[in-house]
Design an enzyme around this catalytic site. Structure first.
Site, PDB file in Angstrom:
ATOM      1  N   CYS A 180       2.584  -1.319  -3.208  1.00 20.18           N
ATOM      2  CA  CYS A 180       2.143  -2.927  -3.462  1.00 20.18           C
ATOM      3  C   CYS A 180       2.029  -3.442  -4.529  1.00 20.18           C
ATOM      4  N   CYS A 186       5.068  -5.489  -3.314  1.00 13.63           N
ATOM      5  CA  CYS A 186       4.532  -6.764  -3.798  1.00 13.63           C
ATOM      6  C   CYS A 186       4.705  -7.645  -4.605  1.00 13.63           C
ATOM      7  N   LYS A 211       7.501  -7.339  -7.781  1.00 16.39           N
ATOM      8  CA  LYS A 211       8.206  -8.329  -7.055  1.00 16.39           C
ATOM      9  C   LYS A 211       8.044  -9.674  -7.158  1.00 16.39           C
ATOM     10  N   TYR A 241      15.349  -5.407   2.993  1.00 19.10           N
ATOM     11  CA  TYR A 241      14.161  -6.906   2.403  1.00 19.10           C
ATOM     12  C   TYR A 241      14.671  -6.373   0.630  1.00 19.10           C
ATOM     13  N   GLU A 292      15.794  -9.035  -1.844  1.00 18.69           N
ATOM     14  CA  GLU A 292      15.212  -9.263  -3.069  1.00 18.69           C
ATOM     15  C   GLU A 292      15.695  -9.241  -3.895  1.00 18.69           C
ATOM     16  N   HIS A 302       4.435 -35.284   5.866  1.00 17.62           N
ATOM     17  CA  HIS A 302       4.738 -36.116   4.784  1.00 17.62           C
ATOM     18  C   HIS A 302       5.177 -36.533   3.510  1.00 17.62           C
ATOM     19  N   GLU A 352       6.645 -30.336   7.588  1.00 15.96           N
ATOM     20  CA  GLU A 352       7.264 -30.674   8.836  1.00 15.96           C
ATOM     21  C   GLU A 352       8.763 -31.031   9.850  1.00 15.96           C
TER      22      GLU A 352
HETATM   23  P1  FAD Z   1       1.052   2.969  -0.365  1.00 15.33           P
HETATM   24  O1  FAD Z   1       1.331   2.142  -0.585  1.00 15.33           O
HETATM   25  O2  FAD Z   1       2.716   3.642  -0.192  1.00 15.33           O
HETATM   26  O3  FAD Z   1       0.231   3.979  -0.449  1.00 15.33           O
HETATM   27  C1  FAD Z   1       0.255   5.326  -0.592  1.00 15.33           C
HETATM   28  C2  FAD Z   1      -0.329   6.199  -1.822  1.00 15.33           C
HETATM   29  O4  FAD Z   1      -0.595   7.395  -1.597  1.00 15.33           O
HETATM   30  C3  FAD Z   1       0.405   6.115  -3.381  1.00 15.33           C
HETATM   31  O5  FAD Z   1      -0.440   5.560  -4.313  1.00 15.33           O
HETATM   32  C4  FAD Z   1       1.133   7.355  -3.065  1.00 15.33           C
HETATM   33  O6  FAD Z   1       1.273   7.987  -4.416  1.00 15.33           O
HETATM   34  C5  FAD Z   1       0.432   8.125  -2.763  1.00 15.33           C
HETATM   35  N1  FAD Z   1      -0.082   9.377  -2.420  1.00 15.33           N
HETATM   36  C6  FAD Z   1       1.425   9.956  -1.266  1.00 15.33           C
HETATM   37  N2  FAD Z   1       0.553  11.038  -1.319  1.00 15.33           N
HETATM   38  C7  FAD Z   1      -0.625  11.994  -1.045  1.00 15.33           C
HETATM   39  C8  FAD Z   1      -1.625  13.029  -0.979  1.00 15.33           C
HETATM   40  N3  FAD Z   1      -1.011  13.883  -0.919  1.00 15.33           N
HETATM   41  N4  FAD Z   1      -2.650  12.930  -2.345  1.00 15.33           N
HETATM   42  C9  FAD Z   1      -2.943  11.504  -2.468  1.00 15.33           C
HETATM   43  N5  FAD Z   1      -2.031  10.496  -2.766  1.00 15.33           N
HETATM   44  C10 FAD Z   1      -0.736  10.811  -1.986  1.00 15.33           C
HETATM   45  N6  FAD Z   1       5.285  -5.334   1.770  1.00 15.33           N
HETATM   46  C11 FAD Z   1       4.663  -6.893   1.976  1.00 15.33           C
HETATM   47  O7  FAD Z   1       4.019  -7.268   2.886  1.00 15.33           O
HETATM   48  N7  FAD Z   1       5.172  -8.510   1.040  1.00 15.33           N
HETATM   49  C12 FAD Z   1       5.745  -8.186   0.286  1.00 15.33           C
HETATM   50  O8  FAD Z   1       6.827  -8.876   0.054  1.00 15.33           O
HETATM   51  C13 FAD Z   1       6.755  -5.817   0.008  1.00 15.33           C
HETATM   52  N8  FAD Z   1       7.207  -6.680  -1.275  1.00 15.33           N
HETATM   53  C14 FAD Z   1       7.807  -4.799  -0.896  1.00 15.33           C
HETATM   54  C15 FAD Z   1       8.556  -4.813  -2.419  1.00 15.33           C
HETATM   55  C16 FAD Z   1       9.150  -3.573  -3.025  1.00 15.33           C
HETATM   56  C17 FAD Z   1      10.030  -3.046  -3.690  1.00 15.33           C
HETATM   57  C18 FAD Z   1       8.116  -2.234  -2.046  1.00 15.33           C
HETATM   58  C19 FAD Z   1       8.944  -1.526  -2.171  1.00 15.33           C
HETATM   59  C20 FAD Z   1       7.577  -2.442  -0.919  1.00 15.33           C
HETATM   60  C21 FAD Z   1       7.472  -3.876  -0.296  1.00 15.33           C
HETATM   61  N9  FAD Z   1       6.385  -4.542   0.566  1.00 15.33           N
HETATM   62  C22 FAD Z   1       5.714  -5.803   0.947  1.00 15.33           C
HETATM   63  C23 FAD Z   1       5.782  -3.348   1.207  1.00 15.33           C
HETATM   64  C24 FAD Z   1       4.264  -2.702   0.597  1.00 15.33           C
HETATM   65  O9  FAD Z   1       4.652  -2.732   0.127  1.00 15.33           O
HETATM   66  C25 FAD Z   1       4.204  -1.391   1.663  1.00 15.33           C
HETATM   67  O10 FAD Z   1       4.224  -1.897   3.054  1.00 15.33           O
HETATM   68  C26 FAD Z   1       2.339  -0.675   1.559  1.00 15.33           C
HETATM   69  O11 FAD Z   1       2.553  -0.546  -0.228  1.00 15.33           O
HETATM   70  C27 FAD Z   1       2.207  -0.197   2.429  1.00 15.33           C
HETATM   71  O12 FAD Z   1       0.792   0.313   1.702  1.00 15.33           O
HETATM   72  P2  FAD Z   1       0.139   2.001   2.697  1.00 15.33           P
HETATM   73  O13 FAD Z   1      -0.829   2.189   2.195  1.00 15.33           O
HETATM   74  O14 FAD Z   1       0.696   2.643   3.653  1.00 15.33           O
HETATM   75  O15 FAD Z   1       0.935   2.926   1.107  1.00 15.33           O
HETATM   76  P1  NDP Z   2      15.514  -1.468   4.379  1.00 14.67           P
HETATM   77  O1  NDP Z   2      14.919  -0.178   5.884  1.00 14.67           O
HETATM   78  O2  NDP Z   2      14.856  -2.383   4.587  1.00 14.67           O
HETATM   79  O3  NDP Z   2      17.030  -1.419   3.461  1.00 14.67           O
HETATM   80  C1  NDP Z   2      17.847  -0.550   3.584  1.00 14.67           C
HETATM   81  C2  NDP Z   2      19.227  -0.873   3.783  1.00 14.67           C
HETATM   82  O4  NDP Z   2      19.957   0.156   2.891  1.00 14.67           O
HETATM   83  C3  NDP Z   2      19.633  -1.230   4.366  1.00 14.67           C
HETATM   84  O5  NDP Z   2      20.688  -2.291   4.391  1.00 14.67           O
HETATM   85  C4  NDP Z   2      20.915   0.298   5.036  1.00 14.67           C
HETATM   86  O6  NDP Z   2      22.085   0.057   6.016  1.00 14.67           O
HETATM   87  C5  NDP Z   2      21.208   0.535   3.972  1.00 14.67           C
HETATM   88  N1  NDP Z   2      21.250   2.155   3.210  1.00 14.67           N
HETATM   89  C6  NDP Z   2      20.606   2.908   4.192  1.00 14.67           C
HETATM   90  N2  NDP Z   2      21.352   4.129   3.555  1.00 14.67           N
HETATM   91  C7  NDP Z   2      22.400   3.930   2.966  1.00 14.67           C
HETATM   92  C8  NDP Z   2      23.346   4.482   2.014  1.00 14.67           C
HETATM   93  N3  NDP Z   2      23.526   5.959   2.546  1.00 14.67           N
HETATM   94  N4  NDP Z   2      24.032   4.167   1.783  1.00 14.67           N
HETATM   95  C9  NDP Z   2      23.994   3.119   1.313  1.00 14.67           C
HETATM   96  N5  NDP Z   2      23.120   1.650   2.788  1.00 14.67           N
HETATM   97  C10 NDP Z   2      21.844   2.508   2.994  1.00 14.67           C
HETATM   98  O7  NDP Z   2      15.037  -0.465   3.357  1.00 14.67           O
HETATM   99  P2  NDP Z   2      14.597  -1.452   2.035  1.00 14.67           P
HETATM  100  O8  NDP Z   2      14.128  -0.462   1.342  1.00 14.67           O
HETATM  101  O9  NDP Z   2      14.623  -2.390   1.861  1.00 14.67           O
HETATM  102  O10 NDP Z   2      12.815  -1.985   2.181  1.00 14.67           O
HETATM  103  C11 NDP Z   2      12.038  -0.484   3.115  1.00 14.67           C
HETATM  104  C12 NDP Z   2      11.035  -1.561   3.450  1.00 14.67           C
HETATM  105  O11 NDP Z   2      10.040  -1.863   2.783  1.00 14.67           O
HETATM  106  C13 NDP Z   2      11.024  -2.598   3.995  1.00 14.67           C
HETATM  107  O12 NDP Z   2      11.575  -2.077   5.947  1.00 14.67           O
HETATM  108  C14 NDP Z   2       9.908  -4.006   4.420  1.00 14.67           C
HETATM  109  O13 NDP Z   2       9.272  -3.453   5.593  1.00 14.67           O
HETATM  110  C15 NDP Z   2       8.945  -3.091   2.598  1.00 14.67           C
HETATM  111  N6  NDP Z   2       9.135  -4.585   2.262  1.00 14.67           N
HETATM  112  C16 NDP Z   2       9.176  -6.029   2.402  1.00 14.67           C
HETATM  113  C17 NDP Z   2       9.593  -6.734   1.665  1.00 14.67           C
HETATM  114  C18 NDP Z   2       8.742  -8.140   2.182  1.00 14.67           C
HETATM  115  O14 NDP Z   2       8.023  -7.682   2.897  1.00 14.67           O
HETATM  116  N7  NDP Z   2       9.038  -9.138   1.400  1.00 14.67           N
HETATM  117  C19 NDP Z   2      10.292  -5.913   0.612  1.00 14.67           C
HETATM  118  C20 NDP Z   2      10.758  -5.514  -0.026  1.00 14.67           C
HETATM  119  C21 NDP Z   2      10.494  -4.039   0.785  1.00 14.67           C
HETATM  120  P3  NDP Z   2      22.273  -0.346   7.263  1.00 14.67           P
HETATM  121  O15 NDP Z   2      22.022  -1.810   7.767  1.00 14.67           O
HETATM  122  O16 NDP Z   2      23.616   0.201   7.482  1.00 14.67           O
HETATM  123  O17 NDP Z   2      21.256   0.870   7.600  1.00 14.67           O
END
Ligand code: FAD
Ligand code: NDP
Length: 527
Positions: free
Chosen positions: A91, A96, A99, A233, A237, A500, A505
């Site tokens: 995140c 997050c 982004k 997502y 985005e 408003h 609203e």
């Molecule tokens: P993480 O935050 O991934 O933390 C896990 C940590 O553990 C990492 O640092 C990893 O490297 C470390 N780790 C892994 N294996 C080991 C190990 N064996 N030993 C020690 N450390 C290890 N969510 C939202 O709610 N709103 C958003 O707008 C949003 N935008 C997103 C945009 C993008 C591009 C992405 C990819 C995700 C987004 N998410 C968003 C999703 C959100 O980031 C994740 O749901 C959240 O970070 C999950 O938290 P976590 O603690 O499960 O894992």
């Molecule tokens: P998603 O699972 O949401 O989407 C993956 C996309 O990739 C789908 O459109 C899927 O298509 C496509 N896809 C999967 N495999 C292939 C392939 N081999 N070739 C081509 N297309 C493929 O994953 P994201 O990475 O977008 O996001 C991961 C998670 O991160 C989300 O579920 C969300 O929870 C979190 N996130 C949250 C955000 C927020 O809160 N604003 C922002 C960003 C991430 P198909 O539908 O056909 O499977």
């Protein structure tokens, strides 16, 4: 002092519990206090957390608040192109936060142009973004969050180890020190919060030449013409902020846009993106990426409907095809932990099949991958382990937002899910297009500003789902999410006086049902 205050919080809590729950809590407290003395000697720590992201940090910090001795491991493997980052997880570093900052940067570009219509003397011919400066600012903010996180862990007395933890057995984790020395540490409870990383497709050139969301926010060069593969997502985005910053994104869609979301809203969102100049390649999959002599990337692809093969040149290829749980390095077998599709299987209390090992956040099988979900489940788990709480995480009706220029936010059921669960004859859908006041002067398109409430048809009409496309959708839906959790009905919604002129609203003015067939386009903003 009141009697209740005198009794203290745990006693007060017990007064509200059923005899059966009181029994469980007494057993837990007794068991904990009984275990405490031998545990202190038996294990190095009360709690060991694997992963210093949203879920792991929340759990670790909450646990120390309740007197637990906590150690937290966090380690980031560099991406194939070498990107790496500090503590805080996805995140903060590659999700997050960067982004949202890039989303904001792209919205500001739009706002500068609108400012001219509002009378600002801005020479809009010269307005262009500076990618390198933006990346520097975004990375600067991230570094400051990394630093604050480390200080916070030190102040709260969570022992932080920047190393990868690996299971030796169900109470023991092994890791390497900076000096490459192998060490072991034991704990009574272990929480796995290792999150996930982006997937790469299994095609030639994918890892060599493609990047992911792990790289884009720190990319040193301008992304240029970008192919975004995936329409979830991340894909939508990223494509939108790139478009807003003046690049030329193409989104490759394998099946449908935003699978799992309300279909009507998802298609409207995609139409909004097309209107703003994002190109979509539908029912298409990539087959190879080949680097050209000039450094650009030739992407070969296949239309799975027509079976036509094609190719195009891009500057950047961004894989946004979903994320893989980070279980491979953990040696989960050593602890006997069950997994499914590279995620960890847990019960309603986040316990794995090994009762003293838990999982929170993205690594859990079948739960939303969202930061607030990871944080709350981590915190509640720590309270159950160390503060005699019995509150479970409620994963129902979690609100979420897709941060596109008109954002899409929703809470509760999609129209399809509501119909599937209750039958179309038992569902009423209230809907309407609307015109944000601030769109008039710059003459911004209102074509995709739309909202709907999915409700039961009988009684006061319990609201099952709310959906909104428009400005600051996340801010709008957050409050309604609390209302929905409290049993919001259409009657209450329509009895609520609006603020408003806002766009939120519009939910209090929803008078047209889909069933009526009436035109949901408003005649004016104020009647
Ligand atoms: P993480 O935050 O991934 O933390 C896990 C940590 O553990 C990492 O640092 C990893 O490297 C470390 N780790 C892994 N294996 C080991 C190990 N064996 N030993 C020690 N450390 C290890 N969510 C939202 O709610 N709103 C958003 O707008 C949003 N935008 C997103 C945009 C993008 C591009 C992405 C990819 C995700 C987004 N998410 C968003 C999703 C959100 O980031 C994740 O749901 C959240 O970070 C999950 O938290 P976590 O603690 O499960 O894992
Ligand atoms: P998603 O699972 O949401 O989407 C993956 C996309 O990739 C789908 O459109 C899927 O298509 C496509 N896809 C999967 N495999 C292939 C392939 N081999 N070739 C081509 N297309 C493929 O994953 P994201 O990475 O977008 O996001 C991961 C998670 O991160 C989300 O579920 C969300 O929870 C979190 N996130 C949250 C955000 C927020 O809160 N604003 C922002 C960003 C991430 P198909 O539908 O056909 O499977």
């Amino acid at each position: 002092m009141s009697l209740m205050k005198l009794l203290g919080t745990p006693t007060r809590r017990l007064l509200w519990m059923s005899p059966c729950r009181i029994g469980t809590v007494f057993f837990k407290c007794f068991a904990t206090s009984n275990q405490n003395t031998p545990t202190k000697n038996k294990y190095d720590y009360d709690l060991l957390v694997l992963g210093g992201g949203s879920g792991g940090l929340a759990c670790a910090k909450e646990a120390v608040e309740h007197g637990a001795r906590v150690i937290c491991f966090d380690f980031v493997k560099p991406t194939p192109v070498g990107t790496k980052w500090g503590v805080g997880g996805t995140c903060v570093n590659v999700g997050c936060i960067p982004k949202k900052l890039m989303h904001q940067a792209s919205l500001l570009g739009e706002a500068v142009h609108e400012a001219v219509a509002y009378g600002w003397n801005v020479n809009d011919q010269n307005i262009k973004p500076d990618w390198k400066k933006l990346v520097k600012s975004v990375q600067g903010h991230i570094k400051s969050v990394n630093w604050v996180t480390r200080v916070d862990l030190r102040d709260k007395k969570v022992e932080y180890v920047n190393s990868m933890g690996v299971f030796v057995n169900d109470h023991t984790i092994e890791y390497k020190t900076k000096e490459n020395e192998t060490k072991k540490v034991t704990a009574e409870y272990i929480v796995v919060a290792v999150g996930g990383r982006p997937r790469y497709p299994d095609i030639p050139g994918a890892t060599e030449f493609g990047i992911t969301s792990d790289d884009i926010f720190s990319l040193e060069r301008e992304p240029g013409r970008t192919l975004v593969v995936g329409a979830g997502y991340v894909g939508l985005e990223c494509a939108c902020f790139l478009k807003g910053l003046g690049y030329d994104p193409t989104v490759m869609v394998r099946s449908i846009v935003l699978r799992g979301f309300d279909r009507q809203m998802s298609e409207l969102l995609a139409a909004m993106m097309v209107d703003r100049g994002v190109t979509f390649l539908h029912t298409t999959i990539p087959t190879a990426v080949v680097k050209q002599p000039d450094g650009r990337l030739l992407v070969k692809y296949l239309n799975t409907s027509t079976l036509a093969q094609n190719s195009e040149i891009f500057d950047t290829v961004l894989w946004a095809i979903g994320r893989k749980g980070l279980i491979d390095d953990l040696k989960l077998d050593a602890a006997g932990i069950k997994t499914k599709n590279d995620k960890i299987v847990v019960d309603g209390s986040e316990a794995t099949n090994v009762p003293h090992i838990f999982a929170v956040g993205d690594i859990i099988y079948g739960r939303p991958e969202l930061t607030p979900v990871a944080i709350l489940s981590g915190r509640l788990l720590a309270r159950r382990l160390f503060a005699a709480s019995n509150q479970l995480m409620d994963y129902a009706d979690v609100a979420t937002t897709v941060f596109t220029p008109l954002e899409y936010s929703c809470v509760g059921m999609s129209e399809e899910t509501a119909i599937q669960k209750h039958g179309s004859e038992n569902i009423e859908v209230f809907h309407g297009y609307y015109k944000p006041t601030e769109f008039f002067i710059p003459q911004k398109s209102v074509r995709h500003c739309y909202l709907k409430a999915v409700a039961e048809i009988t009684g006061d009409q319990k609201v099952l789902g709310l959906h909104y496309i428009g400005p600051v959708a996340g801010e709008v839906i957050q409050g309604f999410a609390a209302a929905l959790k409290s049993g919001l009905t259409i009657k209450t919604l329509l009895n609520t006086v609006g603020i408003h002129p806002t766009t939120a609203e519009e939910f209090t003015r929803l008078s047209i049902t889909k069933r009526s067939g009436r035109d949901p386009t408003p005649a004016s903003c104020c009647s």
